[in-house]
Design a protein around this motif. Sequence first.
Motif, mmCIF file in Angstrom:
data_model
loop_
_atom_site.group_PDB
_atom_site.id
_atom_site.type_symbol
_atom_site.label_atom_id
_atom_site.label_comp_id
_atom_site.label_asym_id
_atom_site.label_seq_id
_atom_site.Cartn_x
_atom_site.Cartn_y
_atom_site.Cartn_z
ATOM 1 N N ILE A 20 -17.971 19.640 64.162
ATOM 2 C CA ILE A 20 -16.820 18.959 62.739
ATOM 3 C C ILE A 20 -16.081 18.313 63.393
ATOM 4 N N LYS A 21 -15.604 18.367 65.021
ATOM 5 C CA LYS A 21 -14.514 17.354 65.594
ATOM 6 C C LYS A 21 -15.183 15.648 65.104
ATOM 7 N N GLN A 22 -16.371 15.279 65.498
ATOM 8 C CA GLN A 22 -16.715 14.448 65.517
ATOM 9 C C GLN A 22 -17.321 13.523 64.459
ATOM 10 N N ILE A 23 -17.449 14.332 63.563
ATOM 11 C CA ILE A 23 -17.758 13.946 61.969
ATOM 12 C C ILE A 23 -15.927 13.536 61.475
ATOM 13 N N GLN A 24 -15.501 14.166 62.028
ATOM 14 C CA GLN A 24 -13.825 13.758 61.893
ATOM 15 C C GLN A 24 -13.635 12.505 61.794
ATOM 16 N N ASN A 25 -13.940 12.344 63.812
ATOM 17 C CA ASN A 25 -13.069 11.188 64.402
ATOM 18 C C ASN A 25 -14.487 10.021 63.661
ATOM 19 N N GLU A 26 -15.609 10.108 63.442
ATOM 20 C CA GLU A 26 -16.201 9.050 63.513
ATOM 21 C C GLU A 26 -15.871 8.499 61.924
ATOM 22 N N ALA A 27 -15.767 9.151 60.634
ATOM 23 C CA ALA A 27 -15.182 9.068 59.142
ATOM 24 C C ALA A 27 -13.703 8.438 59.795
ATOM 25 N N SER A 28 -12.919 8.350 60.591
ATOM 26 C CA SER A 28 -11.342 8.326 61.150
ATOM 27 C C SER A 28 -11.300 6.471 61.320
ATOM 28 N N LYS A 29 -13.006 6.179 61.650
ATOM 29 C CA LYS A 29 -12.810 4.950 62.436
ATOM 30 C C LYS A 29 -13.020 3.283 60.939
ATOM 31 N N VAL A 30 -13.355 4.322 59.404
ATOM 32 C CA VAL A 30 -13.294 3.779 58.251
ATOM 33 C C VAL A 30 -12.228 3.469 57.835
ATOM 34 N N ILE A 31 -12.468 5.063 57.465
ATOM 35 C CA ILE A 31 -11.498 5.452 56.033
ATOM 36 C C ILE A 31 -10.124 5.759 56.761
ATOM 37 N N VAL A 32 -9.302 5.829 56.255
ATOM 38 C CA VAL A 32 -7.328 5.768 56.492
ATOM 39 C C VAL A 32 -6.867 6.452 55.618
ATOM 40 N N GLY A 33 -6.480 7.565 56.194
ATOM 41 C CA GLY A 33 -5.801 8.424 55.460
ATOM 42 C C GLY A 33 -5.580 9.101 54.467
ATOM 43 N N GLN A 34 -7.227 9.617 54.982
ATOM 44 C CA GLN A 34 -7.609 10.360 53.007
ATOM 45 C C GLN A 34 -8.550 11.952 54.459
ATOM 46 N N THR A 35 -7.221 11.575 55.015
ATOM 47 C CA THR A 35 -8.279 13.121 55.817
ATOM 48 C C THR A 35 -8.197 13.864 54.722
ATOM 49 N N ASP A 36 -7.666 15.123 53.851
ATOM 50 C CA ASP A 36 -7.823 16.306 53.401
ATOM 51 C C ASP A 36 -9.393 15.888 52.212
ATOM 52 N N ILE A 37 -9.549 14.586 52.405
ATOM 53 C CA ILE A 37 -10.897 14.144 51.859
ATOM 54 C C ILE A 37 -12.061 14.431 52.115
ATOM 55 N N ILE A 38 -11.791 14.328 53.314
ATOM 56 C CA ILE A 38 -12.957 14.630 54.520
ATOM 57 C C ILE A 38 -12.887 16.202 54.769
ATOM 58 N N GLU A 39 -11.906 16.556 55.017
ATOM 59 C CA GLU A 39 -12.091 18.264 55.297
ATOM 60 C C GLU A 39 -13.165 18.570 53.970
ATOM 61 N N LYS A 40 -12.504 18.219 53.218
ATOM 62 C CA LYS A 40 -13.175 19.014 51.913
ATOM 63 C C LYS A 40 -14.593 18.377 51.878
ATOM 64 N N PHE A 41 -14.846 16.870 52.086
ATOM 65 C CA PHE A 41 -16.452 16.991 51.828
ATOM 66 C C PHE A 41 -17.043 17.225 53.006
ATOM 67 N N ILE A 42 -16.959 18.134 54.195
ATOM 68 C CA ILE A 42 -17.355 19.195 55.203
ATOM 69 C C ILE A 42 -17.537 20.336 54.298
ATOM 70 N N ILE A 43 -16.274 20.982 54.083
ATOM 71 C CA ILE A 43 -16.156 21.975 53.650
ATOM 72 C C ILE A 43 -16.749 22.348 52.126
ATOM 73 N N GLY A 44 -17.734 21.472 51.937
ATOM 74 C CA GLY A 44 -18.349 21.301 50.646
ATOM 75 C C GLY A 44 -19.963 21.302 51.634
ATOM 76 N N LEU A 45 -20.390 20.181 52.547
ATOM 77 C CA LEU A 45 -21.271 20.238 53.298
ATOM 78 C C LEU A 45 -21.900 21.609 53.983
ATOM 79 N N ILE A 46 -20.906 22.145 54.652
ATOM 80 C CA ILE A 46 -21.772 23.492 55.766
ATOM 81 C C ILE A 46 -21.469 24.249 54.754
#
Length: 330
Positions: A20-46
Amino acid sequence: MESNDIKEIGKQIEKEYPVIKQIQNEASKVIVGQTDIIEKFIIGLIAGGHVLIEGVPGLAKTLTIKTLSDIIQTKFKRIQFTPDMLPADIIGTTIYNPQKHEFTTKKGPVFANLILADEINRAPAKVQSALLEAMEEHQVTIGDETYLLEEPFMVMATQNPLEQEGTYPLPEAQIDRFMMKLKIGYPSKDDELKIMERMTAGEKPSVSSVIAPEDIMRIRKLLPSVYMDAKIGKYIVDLIFATREPEKYDLKDIKDFIGCGASPRATLALASAARAEAFIAGRAFVTPDDVKAVAYDVLRHRIILTYEAEAEEIDSDGIIKELLAAVDVP
């Protein structure tokens, strides 16, 4: 559930948590300031749910979803919805072969693991409804044949606000298939400065694939083991029933604003999303705060408002705020 069982589940979650942390870290390389969207995407995924993202054009909705799909080693297809689309453009069709005197099946782009349905509300209702069977049953019927879709299967859709020109409202039956509806707003000044610097620096940042389909399916099997106390379950049911019978929860003021409350599918979605929220936090048990953290995203598209609510400029988020304040927290 015994405390020893919870500890054992906690150890399993601790083992899977680095992914989960790896997904968040990789996403932050491109996506700026959308931490909540990333988290909710992971929730939908799992949790095995579909995600709908709404925002005005230019807020990087498509970039966000494309980046997240690059992090996962799965088949990805992007479908650009337009007013002249046909259902066959999504699910596929049968083509007659005159040489062999037989029909052959041409599968559509829905045959992938991750589907980006871009600007889904720019296509008419019959095209939007073509996704219904795929989203709910994870299968597609073409002609007389039914084809199972590969797991994991997840639809990530973007839509523009309904007041935008050339948009069609999603049918209630389809919008209820989405586990969550997320809203993207404008970035802050600092975030917009970072976006400008990052995207105009010449070489654009890229991400690496860090999670495979088998990792996702393994986490999905573990998720139901996350402990949910009976009091938390009752809290979830009370929230749902408050959308249907607000007067029983001292919410008479909002009764006239709710045309239709949340369905039992919302109850299941809220429970699954709360478990996933606990998992992302590294916990083996659900708390009331987990339920509150996902309540807006799970319920905002499932509460059908009346014309009176629209006249008073009351949206579903305002209704949910009232529900969370009125329903007793265990």
